[in-house]
Write a protein that holds these residues in place. Structure first.
Motif, PDB file in Angstrom:
ATOM      1  N   GLU A 157     -98.360  -5.469 -97.092  1.00 15.76           N
ATOM      2  CA  GLU A 157     -99.317  -5.568 -96.008  1.00 15.76           C
ATOM      3  C   GLU A 157     -99.138  -6.844 -95.188  1.00 15.76           C
ATOM      4  O   GLU A 157     -99.762  -7.000 -94.151  1.00 15.76           O
ATOM      5  CB  GLU A 157    -100.739  -5.510 -96.571  1.00 15.76           C
ATOM      6  CG  GLU A 157    -101.133  -4.141 -97.120  1.00 15.76           C
ATOM      7  CD  GLU A 157    -101.243  -3.082 -96.035  1.00 15.76           C
ATOM      8  OE1 GLU A 157    -101.515  -3.450 -94.878  1.00 15.76           O
ATOM      9  OE2 GLU A 157    -101.036  -1.895 -96.338  1.00 15.76           O
ATOM     10  N   ARG A 158     -98.327  -7.785 -95.666  1.00 19.12           N
ATOM     11  CA  ARG A 158     -98.206  -9.067 -94.970  1.00 19.12           C
ATOM     12  C   ARG A 158     -97.494  -8.896 -93.644  1.00 19.12           C
ATOM     13  O   ARG A 158     -96.383  -8.394 -93.562  1.00 19.12           O
ATOM     14  CB  ARG A 158     -97.448 -10.067 -95.843  1.00 19.12           C
ATOM     15  CG  ARG A 158     -97.329 -11.479 -95.221  1.00 19.12           C
ATOM     16  CD  ARG A 158     -98.695 -12.147 -95.145  1.00 19.12           C
ATOM     17  NE  ARG A 158     -98.595 -13.579 -94.862  1.00 19.12           N
ATOM     18  CZ  ARG A 158     -98.849 -14.112 -93.673  1.00 19.12           C
ATOM     19  NH1 ARG A 158     -99.187 -13.355 -92.632  1.00 19.12           N
ATOM     20  NH2 ARG A 158     -98.772 -15.436 -93.513  1.00 19.12           N
ATOM     21  N   TRP A 159     -98.162  -9.291 -92.575  1.00 21.47           N
ATOM     22  CA  TRP A 159     -97.550  -9.318 -91.253  1.00 21.47           C
ATOM     23  C   TRP A 159     -98.100 -10.540 -90.523  1.00 21.47           C
ATOM     24  O   TRP A 159     -99.087 -11.139 -90.939  1.00 21.47           O
ATOM     25  CB  TRP A 159     -97.861  -8.040 -90.473  1.00 21.47           C
ATOM     26  CG  TRP A 159     -99.311  -7.668 -90.399  1.00 21.47           C
ATOM     27  CD1 TRP A 159    -100.032  -6.968 -91.318  1.00 21.47           C
ATOM     28  CD2 TRP A 159    -100.225  -7.997 -89.345  1.00 21.47           C
ATOM     29  NE1 TRP A 159    -101.341  -6.836 -90.913  1.00 21.47           N
ATOM     30  CE2 TRP A 159    -101.492  -7.452 -89.702  1.00 21.47           C
ATOM     31  CE3 TRP A 159    -100.100  -8.689 -88.134  1.00 21.47           C
ATOM     32  CZ2 TRP A 159    -102.613  -7.590 -88.897  1.00 21.47           C
ATOM     33  CZ3 TRP A 159    -101.223  -8.833 -87.327  1.00 21.47           C
ATOM     34  CH2 TRP A 159    -102.464  -8.279 -87.714  1.00 21.47           C
ATOM     35  N   LEU A 160     -97.422 -10.946 -89.472  1.00 21.22           N
ATOM     36  CA  LEU A 160     -97.785 -12.166 -88.757  1.00 21.22           C
ATOM     37  C   LEU A 160     -98.683 -11.874 -87.564  1.00 21.22           C
ATOM     38  O   LEU A 160     -98.458 -10.906 -86.828  1.00 21.22           O
ATOM     39  CB  LEU A 160     -96.527 -12.881 -88.262  1.00 21.22           C
ATOM     40  CG  LEU A 160     -95.504 -13.316 -89.309  1.00 21.22           C
ATOM     41  CD1 LEU A 160     -94.306 -13.965 -88.617  1.00 21.22           C
ATOM     42  CD2 LEU A 160     -96.108 -14.256 -90.321  1.00 21.22           C
ATOM     43  N   VAL A 259     -79.815 -16.078 -94.009  1.00 24.71           N
ATOM     44  CA  VAL A 259     -80.755 -16.967 -93.323  1.00 24.71           C
ATOM     45  C   VAL A 259     -81.894 -17.380 -94.258  1.00 24.71           C
ATOM     46  O   VAL A 259     -82.875 -17.979 -93.818  1.00 24.71           O
ATOM     47  CB  VAL A 259     -81.354 -16.278 -92.069  1.00 24.71           C
ATOM     48  CG1 VAL A 259     -80.281 -16.058 -91.018  1.00 24.71           C
ATOM     49  CG2 VAL A 259     -82.048 -14.970 -92.443  1.00 24.71           C
ATOM     50  N   LYS A 260     -81.772 -17.066 -95.528  1.00 26.30           N
ATOM     51  CA  LYS A 260     -82.870 -17.286 -96.476  1.00 26.30           C
ATOM     52  C   LYS A 260     -83.317 -18.752 -96.520  1.00 26.30           C
ATOM     53  O   LYS A 260     -84.506 -19.058 -96.438  1.00 26.30           O
ATOM     54  CB  LYS A 260     -82.464 -16.822 -97.869  1.00 26.30           C
ATOM     55  CG  LYS A 260     -82.371 -15.309 -98.013  1.00 26.30           C
ATOM     56  CD  LYS A 260     -81.999 -14.932 -99.427  1.00 26.30           C
ATOM     57  CE  LYS A 260     -81.911 -13.416 -99.587  1.00 26.30           C
ATOM     58  NZ  LYS A 260     -81.517 -13.031-100.967  1.00 26.30           N
ATOM     59  N   ARG A 261     -82.356 -19.656 -96.661  1.00 27.33           N
ATOM     60  CA  ARG A 261     -82.710 -21.070 -96.815  1.00 27.33           C
ATOM     61  C   ARG A 261     -83.363 -21.615 -95.540  1.00 27.33           C
ATOM     62  O   ARG A 261     -84.417 -22.266 -95.593  1.00 27.33           O
ATOM     63  CB  ARG A 261     -81.474 -21.886 -97.177  1.00 27.33           C
ATOM     64  CG  ARG A 261     -81.780 -23.359 -97.417  1.00 27.33           C
ATOM     65  CD  ARG A 261     -80.514 -24.111 -97.796  1.00 27.33           C
ATOM     66  NE  ARG A 261     -79.944 -23.600 -99.043  1.00 27.33           N
ATOM     67  CZ  ARG A 261     -78.819 -24.062 -99.583  1.00 27.33           C
ATOM     68  NH1 ARG A 261     -78.145 -25.035 -98.976  1.00 27.33           N
ATOM     69  NH2 ARG A 261     -78.364 -23.547-100.702  1.00 27.33           N
ATOM     70  N   GLY A 271     -96.405 -23.749 -92.242  1.00 24.74           N
ATOM     71  CA  GLY A 271     -97.556 -23.591 -93.125  1.00 24.74           C
ATOM     72  C   GLY A 271     -97.874 -22.146 -93.449  1.00 24.74           C
ATOM     73  O   GLY A 271     -99.035 -21.783 -93.670  1.00 24.74           O
ATOM     74  N   LEU A 272     -96.848 -21.304 -93.516  1.00 24.60           N
ATOM     75  CA  LEU A 272     -97.035 -19.880 -93.793  1.00 24.60           C
ATOM     76  C   LEU A 272     -96.654 -19.553 -95.237  1.00 24.60           C
ATOM     77  O   LEU A 272     -95.667 -20.066 -95.750  1.00 24.60           O
ATOM     78  CB  LEU A 272     -96.186 -19.035 -92.841  1.00 24.60           C
ATOM     79  CG  LEU A 272     -96.449 -19.227 -91.343  1.00 24.60           C
ATOM     80  CD1 LEU A 272     -95.460 -18.413 -90.533  1.00 24.60           C
ATOM     81  CD2 LEU A 272     -97.885 -18.836 -91.002  1.00 24.60           C
ATOM     82  N   GLU A 273     -97.432 -18.687 -95.858  1.00 30.48           N
ATOM     83  CA  GLU A 273     -97.160 -18.268 -97.226  1.00 30.48           C
ATOM     84  C   GLU A 273     -96.924 -16.758 -97.275  1.00 30.48           C
ATOM     85  O   GLU A 273     -97.478 -15.998 -96.483  1.00 30.48           O
ATOM     86  CB  GLU A 273     -98.335 -18.640 -98.142  1.00 30.48           C
ATOM     87  CG  GLU A 273     -98.558 -20.136 -98.300  1.00 30.48           C
ATOM     88  CD  GLU A 273     -99.675 -20.447 -99.285  1.00 30.48           C
ATOM     89  OE1 GLU A 273    -100.297 -19.495 -99.796  1.00 30.48           O
ATOM     90  OE2 GLU A 273     -99.940 -21.647 -99.515  1.00 30.48           O
ATOM     91  N   GLY A 274     -96.119 -16.349 -98.245  1.00 34.97           N
ATOM     92  CA  GLY A 274     -95.860 -14.925 -98.435  1.00 34.97           C
ATOM     93  C   GLY A 274     -95.071 -14.287 -97.315  1.00 34.97           C
ATOM     94  O   GLY A 274     -95.175 -13.072 -97.088  1.00 34.97           O
ATOM     95  N   VAL A 275     -94.283 -15.080 -96.605  1.00 35.80           N
ATOM     96  CA  VAL A 275     -93.514 -14.568 -95.470  1.00 35.80           C
ATOM     97  C   VAL A 275     -92.026 -14.617 -95.795  1.00 35.80           C
ATOM     98  O   VAL A 275     -91.504 -15.663 -96.184  1.00 35.80           O
ATOM     99  CB  VAL A 275     -93.793 -15.389 -94.192  1.00 35.80           C
ATOM    100  CG1 VAL A 275     -92.934 -14.897 -93.029  1.00 35.80           C
ATOM    101  CG2 VAL A 275     -95.270 -15.311 -93.834  1.00 35.80           C
ATOM    102  N   THR A 276     -91.345 -13.495 -95.656  1.00 36.57           N
ATOM    103  CA  THR A 276     -89.906 -13.384 -95.869  1.00 36.57           C
ATOM    104  C   THR A 276     -89.263 -12.871 -94.588  1.00 36.57           C
ATOM    105  O   THR A 276     -89.975 -12.428 -93.667  1.00 36.57           O
ATOM    106  CB  THR A 276     -89.597 -12.403 -97.016  1.00 36.57           C
ATOM    107  OG1 THR A 276     -89.950 -11.066 -96.600  1.00 36.57           O
ATOM    108  CG2 THR A 276     -90.371 -12.767 -98.282  1.00 36.57           C
ATOM    109  N   PRO A 277     -87.948 -12.901 -94.496  1.00 41.48           N
ATOM    110  CA  PRO A 277     -87.312 -12.351 -93.294  1.00 41.48           C
ATOM    111  C   PRO A 277     -87.713 -10.904 -93.017  1.00 41.48           C
ATOM    112  O   PRO A 277     -87.855 -10.508 -91.855  1.00 41.48           O
ATOM    113  CB  PRO A 277     -85.815 -12.476 -93.615  1.00 41.48           C
ATOM    114  CG  PRO A 277     -85.741 -13.692 -94.496  1.00 41.48           C
ATOM    115  CD  PRO A 277     -86.970 -13.617 -95.352  1.00 41.48           C
ATOM    116  N   HIS A 278     -87.936 -10.103 -94.075  1.00 46.53           N
ATOM    117  CA  HIS A 278     -88.310  -8.702 -93.865  1.00 46.53           C
ATOM    118  C   HIS A 278     -89.711  -8.581 -93.269  1.00 46.53           C
ATOM    119  O   HIS A 278     -90.036  -7.562 -92.645  1.00 46.53           O
ATOM    120  CB  HIS A 278     -88.238  -7.938 -95.186  1.00 46.53           C
ATOM    121  CG  HIS A 278     -88.429  -6.459 -95.019  1.00 46.53           C
ATOM    122  ND1 HIS A 278     -87.451  -5.647 -94.479  1.00 46.53           N
ATOM    123  CD2 HIS A 278     -89.489  -5.649 -95.289  1.00 46.53           C
ATOM    124  CE1 HIS A 278     -87.889  -4.395 -94.443  1.00 46.53           C
ATOM    125  NE2 HIS A 278     -89.134  -4.373 -94.928  1.00 46.53           N
TER     126      HIS A 278
END
Length: 338
Positions: A157-160, A259-261, A271-278
């Motif tokens: 459910e995580r979206w920006l 681009v992970k690192r 200051g964002l949490e739970g955010v990945t490239p996907h």
């Protein structure tokens, strides 16, 4: 098998039972009548003609299957290459018969205890099942064991929000990370599609990006041709002006493999949490649904061949979601018929 080498019935002097004579050996049928002995002879001959399979381990089956997909340029080889490693380590040199429901559930449970997501354990089990089915089809094994799969993970459910997206872009110190973020938000493409994107498939005059790689077979997880919006166009023009390679995402004169690192560092700065490239792909689709874009159009934009997954994941973000059903419910303000 020559006629001379075929098994045949014979009788031994002084005995009433029929025997099978084959390769200078006599095998008793236990039958005194020829008709019953003929049936036993037929079964014996059928066993001789049945193809034999050599002993093979689960680890070897996985390797053979991976090599087959690579040599045939079939889709999924890259994902399979990482998915089969932990499975091969678990089953090792054990035979396919060791792949039981109990053992598969124990594997999945152990993987999840180490912090692996259920969806990852499921993917690994799917790789094992596909390899075993392939081995059975190739007559490498006689039977394909059942491979139970862990339950699917619930949709992420995580979206920006727009503000979070601006903060993330502001947290990108490296230009190639900033370019990746803007591309991902503007195209909804998967990470691999963007890292494999050459400038030859970016048409800034017609404002189209072709995410489809002509050298790869089409899969269920398809890629699309997507339009370039105004903000993305400006960023692409900036990147194209300073390009050093044929790849859109580049760094230090070379193609970027991951681009992970850099992305992780940007999320920390923002200051964002739970955010990945996907999360960026999920965000792009969520924004479209919130804007009232039809689900079938979102599916096409994301490269899906049908709307089933899109409906399951993004329908509730649409402003019109279930409004038709809700309007048919009880409304206390409505006039009650007399």
């Amino acid at each position: 098998m020559s006629e001379a080498g075929k098994p045949r019935l014979c009788r031994v002097s002084g005995r009433d039972t029929w025997h099978i004579y084959h390769q200078r050996k006599r095998i008793s049928t236990g039958c005194t009548d020829r008709a019953s002995a003929e049936l036993i002879l037929a079964r014996y001959a059928a066993e001789l003609s049945r193809p034999t399979t050599r002993a093979v381990s689960v680890s070897e089956i996985l390797s053979l299957y991976l090599n087959d997909r690579r040599e045939a340029l079939k889709p999924g080889a890259e994902r399979l290459s990482w998915a089969h490693k932990p499975v091969a380590a678990w089953f090792g040199e054990k035979p396919p018969e060791a792949v039981t429901d109990r053992e598969c559930r124990a594997y999945a449970q152990k993987r999840m205890e180490t912090g692996i997501a259920p969806s990852t354990a499921r993917t690994e089990m799917q790789a094992l099942r596909a390899a075993l089915r392939w081995a059975a089809a190739q007559k490498i094994i006689t039977e394909c064991p059942n491979v139970p799969l862990p339950s699917r993970s619930p949709p992420k459910e995580r979206w920006l929000t727009r503000d979070e997206a601006h903060a993330l872009i502001g947290g990108c110190e490296a230009f190639h990370i900033r370019l990746f973020v803007i591309l991902a938000l503007g195209t909804g493409a998967r990470v691999s599609a963007l890292l494999e994107l050459p400038w030859s498939r970016v048409d800034m005059e017609r404002r189209i990006i072709d995410l489809r790689d002509p050298g790869k077979a089409r899969t269920a997880k398809g890629r699309a041709r997507v339009p370039i919006n105004d903000g993305l166009l400006a960023t692409l023009q900036e990147a194209h002006a300073v390009r050093e390679t044929g790849w859109v995402i580049e760094w230090a004169g070379d193609r970027v493999a991951s681009v992970k690192r850099g992305f992780r560092a940007a999320t920390i700065r923002a200051g964002l949490e739970g955010v990945t490239p996907h999360t960026l792909r999920h965000t792009a689709a969520t924004w479209m649904a919130q804007a009232g874009v039809p689900l079938w159009e979102i599916a096409g934009f994301l490269g899906h061949s049908n709307t089933a997954m899109v409906e399951e994941t993004y329908a509730h973000h649409s402003p019109g979601h279930l409004k038709g059903a809700s309007s048919s419910g009880y409304d206390p303000s409505a006039t009650v018929p007399g």
